[in-house]
Design a protein around this motif. Structure first.
Motif, PDB file in Angstrom:
ATOM      1  N   ALA A  22       7.017   7.116   9.046  1.00  0.00           N
ATOM      2  CA  ALA A  22       6.582   5.722   9.185  1.00  0.00           C
ATOM      3  C   ALA A  22       7.387   4.816   8.267  1.00  0.00           C
ATOM      4  CB  ALA A  22       5.098   5.599   8.872  1.00  0.00           C
ATOM      5  N   ARG A  23       7.393   3.525   8.586  1.00  0.00           N
ATOM      6  CA  ARG A  23       8.015   2.519   7.728  1.00  0.00           C
ATOM      7  C   ARG A  23       6.987   1.789   6.875  1.00  0.00           C
ATOM      8  NH1 ARG A  23      13.715   1.976   7.057  1.00  0.00           N
ATOM      9  NH2 ARG A  23      14.728   2.579   9.008  1.00  0.00           N
ATOM     10  N   LEU A  24       5.694   1.905   7.234  1.00  0.00           N
ATOM     11  CA  LEU A  24       4.634   1.237   6.485  1.00  0.00           C
ATOM     12  C   LEU A  24       3.762   2.270   5.784  1.00  0.00           C
ATOM     13  CD1 LEU A  24       2.831  -1.140   5.625  1.00  0.00           C
ATOM     14  CD2 LEU A  24       1.705  -0.994   7.871  1.00  0.00           C
ATOM     15  N   ALA A  25       3.680   2.159   4.455  1.00  0.00           N
ATOM     16  CA  ALA A  25       2.772   2.989   3.665  1.00  0.00           C
ATOM     17  C   ALA A  25       1.536   2.170   3.313  1.00  0.00           C
ATOM     18  CB  ALA A  25       3.456   3.475   2.394  1.00  0.00           C
ATOM     19  N   VAL A  26       0.390   2.837   3.243  1.00  0.00           N
ATOM     20  CA  VAL A  26      -0.858   2.180   2.877  1.00  0.00           C
ATOM     21  C   VAL A  26      -1.500   2.941   1.730  1.00  0.00           C
ATOM     22  CG1 VAL A  26      -3.155   1.454   3.631  1.00  0.00           C
ATOM     23  CG2 VAL A  26      -1.224   1.344   5.232  1.00  0.00           C
ATOM     24  N   SER A  27      -1.848   2.197   0.682  1.00  0.00           N
ATOM     25  CA  SER A  27      -2.514   2.767  -0.491  1.00  0.00           C
ATOM     26  C   SER A  27      -3.944   2.259  -0.556  1.00  0.00           C
ATOM     27  CB  SER A  27      -1.766   2.358  -1.770  1.00  0.00           C
ATOM     28  OG  SER A  27      -2.555   2.598  -2.922  1.00  0.00           O
ATOM     29  N   VAL A  28      -4.893   3.196  -0.585  1.00  0.00           N
ATOM     30  CA  VAL A  28      -6.305   2.857  -0.770  1.00  0.00           C
ATOM     31  C   VAL A  28      -6.661   3.136  -2.227  1.00  0.00           C
ATOM     32  CG1 VAL A  28      -8.692   3.430  -0.141  1.00  0.00           C
ATOM     33  CG2 VAL A  28      -6.900   3.374   1.624  1.00  0.00           C
ATOM     34  N   VAL A  29      -7.163   2.116  -2.907  1.00  0.00           N
ATOM     35  CA  VAL A  29      -7.525   2.234  -4.321  1.00  0.00           C
ATOM     36  C   VAL A  29      -9.018   2.006  -4.475  1.00  0.00           C
ATOM     37  CG1 VAL A  29      -7.311   1.182  -6.614  1.00  0.00           C
ATOM     38  CG2 VAL A  29      -5.270   1.555  -5.206  1.00  0.00           C
ATOM     39  N   VAL A  30      -9.664   2.873  -5.239  1.00  0.00           N
ATOM     40  CA  VAL A  30     -11.067   2.691  -5.605  1.00  0.00           C
ATOM     41  C   VAL A  30     -11.130   2.556  -7.123  1.00  0.00           C
ATOM     42  CG1 VAL A  30     -13.368   3.721  -5.657  1.00  0.00           C
ATOM     43  CG2 VAL A  30     -11.934   3.966  -3.607  1.00  0.00           C
ATOM     44  N   ASN A  31     -11.722   1.460  -7.585  1.00  0.00           N
ATOM     45  CA  ASN A  31     -11.835   1.207  -9.022  1.00  0.00           C
ATOM     46  C   ASN A  31     -13.119   1.818  -9.577  1.00  0.00           C
ATOM     47  OD1 ASN A  31      -9.639  -1.079  -9.840  1.00  0.00           O
ATOM     48  ND2 ASN A  31     -10.266  -1.293  -7.709  1.00  0.00           N
ATOM     49  N   PHE A  32     -12.958   2.609 -10.632  1.00  0.00           N
ATOM     50  CA  PHE A  32     -14.058   3.332 -11.282  1.00  0.00           C
ATOM     51  C   PHE A  32     -14.161   2.758 -12.695  1.00  0.00           C
ATOM     52  CE2 PHE A  32     -15.937   6.882 -13.576  1.00  0.00           C
ATOM     53  CZ  PHE A  32     -16.603   7.692 -12.660  1.00  0.00           C
ATOM     54  N   GLU A  33     -14.885   1.638 -12.833  1.00  0.00           N
ATOM     55  CA  GLU A  33     -14.855   0.890 -14.089  1.00  0.00           C
ATOM     56  C   GLU A  33     -16.244   0.542 -14.626  1.00  0.00           C
ATOM     57  OE1 GLU A  33     -12.244  -1.946 -12.379  1.00  0.00           O
ATOM     58  OE2 GLU A  33     -13.851  -3.187 -11.552  1.00  0.00           O
ATOM     59  N   ILE A  90      -9.239  10.501   4.214  1.00  0.00           N
ATOM     60  CA  ILE A  90      -8.324   9.620   3.485  1.00  0.00           C
ATOM     61  C   ILE A  90      -8.475   9.889   2.001  1.00  0.00           C
ATOM     62  CG2 ILE A  90      -7.924   7.203   2.805  1.00  0.00           C
ATOM     63  CD1 ILE A  90      -8.505   6.437   5.713  1.00  0.00           C
ATOM     64  N   ARG A  91      -7.354  10.083   1.338  1.00  0.00           N
ATOM     65  CA  ARG A  91      -7.345  10.334  -0.093  1.00  0.00           C
ATOM     66  C   ARG A  91      -6.917   9.057  -0.805  1.00  0.00           C
ATOM     67  NH1 ARG A  91     -10.421  13.056   1.321  1.00  0.00           N
ATOM     68  NH2 ARG A  91     -10.418  15.296   1.707  1.00  0.00           N
ATOM     69  N   ALA A  92      -7.720   8.634  -1.764  1.00  0.00           N
ATOM     70  CA  ALA A  92      -7.479   7.387  -2.477  1.00  0.00           C
ATOM     71  C   ALA A  92      -6.899   7.653  -3.855  1.00  0.00           C
ATOM     72  CB  ALA A  92      -8.788   6.610  -2.614  1.00  0.00           C
ATOM     73  N   LEU A 208      -4.277  -8.527  -4.839  1.00  0.00           N
ATOM     74  CA  LEU A 208      -5.626  -9.036  -5.036  1.00  0.00           C
ATOM     75  C   LEU A 208      -6.146  -9.789  -3.820  1.00  0.00           C
ATOM     76  CD1 LEU A 208      -5.331 -10.315  -8.718  1.00  0.00           C
ATOM     77  CD2 LEU A 208      -6.168  -8.099  -7.902  1.00  0.00           C
ATOM     78  N   ASP A 209      -5.313  -9.925  -2.795  1.00  0.00           N
ATOM     79  CA  ASP A 209      -5.788 -10.625  -1.602  1.00  0.00           C
ATOM     80  C   ASP A 209      -6.555  -9.688  -0.672  1.00  0.00           C
ATOM     81  OD1 ASP A 209      -3.260  -9.382  -0.874  1.00  0.00           O
ATOM     82  OD2 ASP A 209      -3.330 -10.563   0.969  1.00  0.00           O
ATOM     83  N   SER A 210      -6.008  -8.527  -0.409  1.00  0.00           N
ATOM     84  CA  SER A 210      -6.694  -7.533   0.426  1.00  0.00           C
ATOM     85  C   SER A 210      -7.530  -6.630  -0.486  1.00  0.00           C
ATOM     86  CB  SER A 210      -5.675  -6.720   1.234  1.00  0.00           C
ATOM     87  OG  SER A 210      -4.648  -6.227   0.390  1.00  0.00           O
ATOM     88  N   ASN A 211      -8.447  -7.267  -1.192  1.00  0.00           N
ATOM     89  CA  ASN A 211      -9.206  -6.632  -2.266  1.00  0.00           C
ATOM     90  C   ASN A 211     -10.654  -7.111  -2.178  1.00  0.00           C
ATOM     91  OD1 ASN A 211     -10.286  -6.274  -5.066  1.00  0.00           O
ATOM     92  ND2 ASN A 211      -8.214  -5.586  -5.502  1.00  0.00           N
ATOM     93  N   ASP A 212     -11.592  -6.191  -2.301  1.00  0.00           N
ATOM     94  CA  ASP A 212     -12.991  -6.578  -2.143  1.00  0.00           C
ATOM     95  C   ASP A 212     -13.510  -7.450  -3.277  1.00  0.00           C
ATOM     96  OD1 ASP A 212     -13.309  -4.753  -4.209  1.00  0.00           O
ATOM     97  OD2 ASP A 212     -14.855  -3.568  -3.214  1.00  0.00           O
ATOM     98  N   MET A 213     -12.741  -7.624  -4.354  1.00  0.00           N
ATOM     99  CA  MET A 213     -13.151  -8.540  -5.410  1.00  0.00           C
ATOM    100  C   MET A 213     -13.330  -9.959  -4.856  1.00  0.00           C
ATOM    101  SD  MET A 213     -13.998  -8.637  -8.611  1.00  0.00           S
ATOM    102  CE  MET A 213     -13.317  -7.171  -9.390  1.00  0.00           C
ATOM    103  N   LYS A 214     -12.711 -10.224  -3.718  1.00  0.00           N
ATOM    104  CA  LYS A 214     -12.851 -11.553  -3.124  1.00  0.00           C
ATOM    105  C   LYS A 214     -14.247 -11.797  -2.548  1.00  0.00           C
ATOM    106  CE  LYS A 214      -9.473 -13.929  -1.795  1.00  0.00           C
ATOM    107  NZ  LYS A 214      -8.370 -14.596  -1.055  1.00  0.00           N
ATOM    108  N   LEU A 250       1.250  -1.637   1.938  1.00  0.00           N
ATOM    109  CA  LEU A 250       0.019  -2.423   1.937  1.00  0.00           C
ATOM    110  C   LEU A 250      -0.965  -1.785   0.966  1.00  0.00           C
ATOM    111  CD1 LEU A 250      -1.840  -4.652   3.050  1.00  0.00           C
ATOM    112  CD2 LEU A 250      -2.550  -3.034   4.838  1.00  0.00           C
ATOM    113  N   ASN A 251      -1.512  -2.613   0.073  1.00  0.00           N
ATOM    114  CA  ASN A 251      -2.464  -2.142  -0.929  1.00  0.00           C
ATOM    115  C   ASN A 251      -3.853  -2.662  -0.616  1.00  0.00           C
ATOM    116  OD1 ASN A 251      -0.552  -0.993  -3.117  1.00  0.00           O
ATOM    117  ND2 ASN A 251       0.320  -2.990  -2.625  1.00  0.00           N
ATOM    118  N   LEU A 252      -4.837  -1.765  -0.632  1.00  0.00           N
ATOM    119  CA  LEU A 252      -6.226  -2.129  -0.357  1.00  0.00           C
ATOM    120  C   LEU A 252      -7.076  -1.703  -1.546  1.00  0.00           C
ATOM    121  CD1 LEU A 252      -6.374  -0.854   3.331  1.00  0.00           C
ATOM    122  CD2 LEU A 252      -5.864  -3.185   2.541  1.00  0.00           C
TER     123      LEU A 252
END
Length: 302
Positions: A22-33, A90-92, A208-214, A250-252
């Motif tokens: 693929a030409r597009l990679a997608v990273s799924v991040v979960v914050n544990f804070e 999916i592994r985050a 921070l745009d494609s981020n649930d903090m919004k 793409l970062n989520l």
């Protein structure tokens, strides 16, 4: 005048095909804070103000309501989100705050045991720009690495702090052999920071745009479907660019106390299903996997 690289790749992107073609990679991040935020009950001068509502507790008083809003993420949201990740295979990447891990090491161990990548999110949920000395910051980075490693059995190789880095952060990370930093909001592709003395450091940008903090911002998302639509638009645009041969990332970003709540969980669930349905033409990977693939394709030397 402070040096700022506003040119980047200048439209001449490196020719990268991710490992699955693929030409597009997608990273799924979960914050544990949760448990690492500012709280008067933990000895801080003030409690974290960003939450479901504006706190009415006077400054300097213990804010048990805010403590409980954060606590929901660990007690309930974590498990809902882990199950959804398992169901979609999916592994985050997990941004671990060290003090959160110190408080609940068994939960951190359970997360990594399910195959997710641990990364350093600072000892506290605070900007590293706040540090007055490199020595104080270095001590907290080392403490965080040691705590995550002891709890999970896996040494973290990536970094991201709330807000912004200090003038010394990247040097400290490079000296400690970190694979990447993610404090970059300025590109759609990883890039080398070659301004450091000695070995350069890879920046795997975050967003921070494609981020649930919004969901917590007045100009952001209200209904779960709004975030799903936003991410769908991002995928559509980047997939079209990828079809023209342009490599992209793409970062989520997600948080236990935010999309762990039932109504907002629909956004997390539906976005994971959206990604799973597009697996044949995107690469869903951890940030460490993305970093290593980029390093293999784009050498460190100028």
């Amino acid at each position: 005048m402070t040096h700022r690289d506003l040119e980047g790749y200048a439209g001449a992107w490196p020719d990268i095909t991710w490992p699955n073609g693929a030409r597009l990679a997608v990273s799924v991040v979960v914050n544990f804070e949760e448990g690492a935020e500012l709280q008067v009950g933990d000895g801080d001068a003030r409690s974290e103000s960003m939450g479901e509502v504006i706190s009415v507790v006077p400054m300097g008083k213990r804010d048990q309501g805010q403590e409980q809003i954060f606590g929901y993420g660990m007690r309930a949201g974590l498990w809902r989100m882990l199950d959804a990740l398992d169901e979609t295979k999916i592994r985050a990447t997990i941004f671990f705050c060290g003090r959160a891990v110190e408080r609940v090491p068994t939960l951190a161990r359970a997360v990594v045991a399910r195959g997710h990548e641990p990364a350093v999110h600072g000892w506290r949920w605070r900007p590293h720009a706040d540090y007055e000395t490199a020595e104080a910051e270095a001590a907290d980075i080392d403490r965080c690495v040691a705590t995550i490693t002891a709890a999970t059995g896996v040494a973290p190789v990536g970094f991201f702090c709330r807000g912004g880095e200090s003038p010394w952060t990247r040097r400290l990370l490079a000296e400690r052999g970190f694979l990447y930093t993610s404090n970059g909001f300025d590109d759609d592709l990883p890039y080398w920071d070659r301004t450091l003395p000695g070995q350069p450091l890879l920046v795997v940008p975050y967003s921070l745009d494609s981020n649930d903090m919004k969901f917590f911002h007045p100009n952001g998302f209200v209904r779960a479907s709004e975030m799903v639509d936003y991410v769908t638009d991002a995928l559509d645009v980047l997939e079209a660019e990828a079809a023209r041969g342009l490599p992209r990332l793409l970062n989520l970003g997600f948080h236990l106390r935010i999309v762990g709540r039932p109504a907002r969980f629909a956004a997390f669930r539906d976005i994971l299903n959206l990604l799973a349905a597009r697996r044949d033409h995107i690469w869903i990977a951890s940030r460490a996997e993305i970093a290593r693939a980029f390093i293999a394709a784009v050498p460190e030397s100028p």
